[in-house]
Design a protein around this motif. Structure first.
Motif, PDB file in Angstrom:
ATOM      1  N   VAL A 204       0.935  -1.190  -0.066  1.00 27.10           N
ATOM      2  CA  VAL A 204      -0.018  -0.074   0.173  1.00 27.10           C
ATOM      3  C   VAL A 204       0.983   1.306  -0.059  1.00 27.10           C
ATOM      4  N   THR A 205       1.921   1.260   0.881  1.00 28.24           N
ATOM      5  CA  THR A 205       2.685   2.660   0.772  1.00 28.24           C
ATOM      6  C   THR A 205       3.465   2.696  -0.289  1.00 28.24           C
ATOM      7  N   THR A 206       3.948   1.667  -1.223  1.00 28.79           N
ATOM      8  CA  THR A 206       4.783   1.821  -2.379  1.00 28.79           C
ATOM      9  C   THR A 206       3.808   1.887  -3.586  1.00 28.79           C
ATOM     10  N   ILE A 207       2.599   1.945  -3.630  1.00 31.11           N
ATOM     11  CA  ILE A 207       1.686   2.145  -4.701  1.00 31.11           C
ATOM     12  C   ILE A 207       2.047   3.623  -5.333  1.00 31.11           C
ATOM     13  N   ASP A 208       2.261   4.495  -4.463  1.00 31.44           N
ATOM     14  CA  ASP A 208       2.406   5.843  -5.190  1.00 31.44           C
ATOM     15  C   ASP A 208       3.708   5.973  -5.957  1.00 31.44           C
ATOM     16  N   VAL A 209       4.508   4.990  -5.986  1.00 31.37           N
ATOM     17  CA  VAL A 209       5.808   5.002  -7.011  1.00 31.37           C
ATOM     18  C   VAL A 209       5.312   4.753  -8.207  1.00 31.37           C
ATOM     19  N   ILE A 210       4.210   3.964  -8.341  1.00 29.36           N
ATOM     20  CA  ILE A 210       3.718   3.630  -9.828  1.00 29.36           C
ATOM     21  C   ILE A 210       3.319   4.781 -10.377  1.00 29.36           C
ATOM     22  N   VAL A 211       2.334   5.616  -9.562  1.00 32.14           N
ATOM     23  CA  VAL A 211       1.463   6.603 -10.014  1.00 32.14           C
ATOM     24  C   VAL A 211       2.596   7.798 -10.593  1.00 32.14           C
ATOM     25  N   VAL A 212       3.475   7.997  -9.518  1.00 31.95           N
ATOM     26  CA  VAL A 212       4.608   9.305  -9.915  1.00 31.95           C
ATOM     27  C   VAL A 212       5.465   8.937 -11.152  1.00 31.95           C
ATOM     28  N   LEU A 213       6.170   7.677 -10.999  1.00 33.36           N
ATOM     29  CA  LEU A 213       7.009   7.322 -12.034  1.00 33.36           C
ATOM     30  C   LEU A 213       6.356   7.185 -13.425  1.00 33.36           C
ATOM     31  N   SER A 214       5.248   6.417 -13.464  1.00 30.37           N
ATOM     32  CA  SER A 214       4.602   6.312 -14.779  1.00 30.37           C
ATOM     33  C   SER A 214       4.540   7.555 -15.669  1.00 30.37           C
ATOM     34  N   LEU A 215       4.468   8.772 -14.813  1.00 29.41           N
ATOM     35  CA  LEU A 215       4.002  10.007 -15.443  1.00 29.41           C
ATOM     36  C   LEU A 215       5.585  10.681 -16.114  1.00 29.41           C
TER      37      LEU A 215
ATOM     38  N   SER B 245       9.192  -1.963  -3.911  1.00 28.20           N
ATOM     39  CA  SER B 245       9.560  -0.552  -4.667  1.00 28.20           C
ATOM     40  C   SER B 245      10.472  -0.416  -5.702  1.00 28.20           C
ATOM     41  N   PHE B 246      11.286  -1.664  -5.861  1.00 28.61           N
ATOM     42  CA  PHE B 246      12.049  -1.874  -6.812  1.00 28.61           C
ATOM     43  C   PHE B 246      11.304  -2.390  -8.011  1.00 28.61           C
ATOM     44  N   ILE B 247      10.261  -3.345  -7.842  1.00 24.61           N
ATOM     45  CA  ILE B 247       9.451  -4.003  -9.014  1.00 24.61           C
ATOM     46  C   ILE B 247       8.609  -2.976  -9.327  1.00 24.61           C
ATOM     47  N   PHE B 248       7.928  -2.115  -8.517  1.00 21.90           N
ATOM     48  CA  PHE B 248       7.088  -1.250  -8.987  1.00 21.90           C
ATOM     49  C   PHE B 248       7.694   0.030  -9.650  1.00 21.90           C
ATOM     50  N   SER B 249       8.920   0.327  -9.193  1.00 26.09           N
ATOM     51  CA  SER B 249       9.498   1.547  -9.730  1.00 26.09           C
ATOM     52  C   SER B 249      10.232   1.019 -11.389  1.00 26.09           C
ATOM     53  N   CYS B 250      10.581  -0.112 -11.569  1.00 22.39           N
ATOM     54  CA  CYS B 250      11.140  -0.693 -12.788  1.00 22.39           C
ATOM     55  C   CYS B 250       9.739  -0.930 -13.429  1.00 22.39           C
TER      56      CYS B 250
ATOM     57  N   SER C 150      -0.984   3.013 -18.832  1.00 23.72           N
ATOM     58  CA  SER C 150      -1.829   4.055 -19.320  1.00 23.72           C
ATOM     59  C   SER C 150      -2.685   4.550 -17.896  1.00 23.72           C
ATOM     60  N   ILE C 151      -1.670   4.927 -16.870  1.00 21.84           N
ATOM     61  CA  ILE C 151      -1.964   5.737 -15.562  1.00 21.84           C
ATOM     62  C   ILE C 151      -2.218   7.366 -16.027  1.00 21.84           C
ATOM     63  N   LYS C 152      -3.432   7.466 -16.036  1.00 18.21           N
ATOM     64  CA  LYS C 152      -3.587   9.181 -16.364  1.00 18.21           C
ATOM     65  C   LYS C 152      -3.337  10.283 -15.246  1.00 18.21           C
ATOM     66  N   ASN C 153      -3.829   9.947 -14.074  1.00 18.41           N
ATOM     67  CA  ASN C 153      -3.428  10.951 -12.920  1.00 18.41           C
ATOM     68  C   ASN C 153      -3.300  10.145 -11.582  1.00 18.41           C
ATOM     69  N   GLY C 154      -3.400   8.839 -11.490  1.00 20.36           N
ATOM     70  CA  GLY C 154      -3.395   7.837 -10.345  1.00 20.36           C
ATOM     71  C   GLY C 154      -4.292   8.293  -9.198  1.00 20.36           C
ATOM     72  N   LYS C 155      -5.482   8.863  -9.302  1.00 20.77           N
ATOM     73  CA  LYS C 155      -6.338   9.316  -8.412  1.00 20.77           C
ATOM     74  C   LYS C 155      -6.988   8.159  -7.752  1.00 20.77           C
ATOM     75  N   VAL C 156      -7.391   7.336  -8.683  1.00 20.05           N
ATOM     76  CA  VAL C 156      -7.976   5.890  -8.059  1.00 20.05           C
ATOM     77  C   VAL C 156      -6.919   5.084  -7.104  1.00 20.05           C
ATOM     78  N   LEU C 157      -5.842   4.692  -7.643  1.00 16.52           N
ATOM     79  CA  LEU C 157      -4.659   4.192  -6.895  1.00 16.52           C
ATOM     80  C   LEU C 157      -4.592   4.981  -5.438  1.00 16.52           C
ATOM     81  N   SER C 158      -4.450   6.201  -5.556  1.00 15.34           N
ATOM     82  CA  SER C 158      -4.456   7.087  -4.284  1.00 15.34           C
ATOM     83  C   SER C 158      -5.312   6.835  -3.269  1.00 15.34           C
TER      84      SER C 158
END
Length: 167
Positions: A9-20, A127-132, A142-150
């Motif tokens: 849960v705490t590393t989900i934001d890595v996907i949102v920020v880095l995919s942008l 965090s390594f897996i999500f970052s990569c 295709s994460i547009k803004n990550g609001k749903v994940l947040s």
């Protein structure tokens, strides 16, 4: 098992920020830097949580539950304007900003005396897996803004905070 769920849960934001981000170079270095910070900051948070649990031994479960719930509420109310990405900050600053939430969450987990080693290694691995995933395959996610994940992560932290108050 709670530690692995909390780390995810705490590393989900890595996907949102880095995919942008649109990086061509230094993606692996950034992923390794985020992994390092997602292991060091939780360790510091656990130490701080252990210390404050001894200091506030009677109130530690209630205090940690309130902290987790407040972090969850903050994630739910957070404005997702992505100012970090618009200003073109250095990737290490972005890595630090993405990793700071693990410190505050691990303070709560330290107060609850959860398994420190399991959470730290799960947080680093995820965090390594999500970052990569986000850095190498972000445009395909295709994460547009990550609001749903947040919102989902905020609700999970809020629920964990409420449940830990009654533990």
């Amino acid at each position: 098992m709670l530690e692995i769920f909390a780390a995810s849960v705490t590393t989900i934001d890595v996907i949102v920020v880095l995919s942008l981000l649109q990086l061509r170079k230094g993606r692996l270095v950034l992923a390794l830097w985020i992994t390092f910070l997602n292991m060091v900051l939780p360790f510091a948070g656990f130490v701080m949580g252990d210390w404050s649990a001894h200091l506030f031994s009677v109130w530690s479960h209630l205090l940690s539950g309130v902290l987790l719930a407040l972090i969850g509420i903050h994630m739910l109310l957070q404005d997702d304007s992505n100012d970090l990405l618009k200003r073109r900050l250095h990737p290490t600053v972005i890595a630090l900003a993405v990793s700071l939430d693990t410190f505050s969450i691990s303070v709560s987990f330290g107060m609850l005396h959860l398994n420190k080693i399991l959470f730290i290694f799960a947080s680093g691995f995820l965090s390594f897996i999500f970052s990569c995933l986000a850095l190498y395959f972000g445009r395909f996610l295709s994460i547009k803004n990550g609001k749903v994940l947040s919102v989902l992560a905020g609700l999970a932290l809020l629920a964990m905070g409420i449940l830990s108050c009654f533990r």
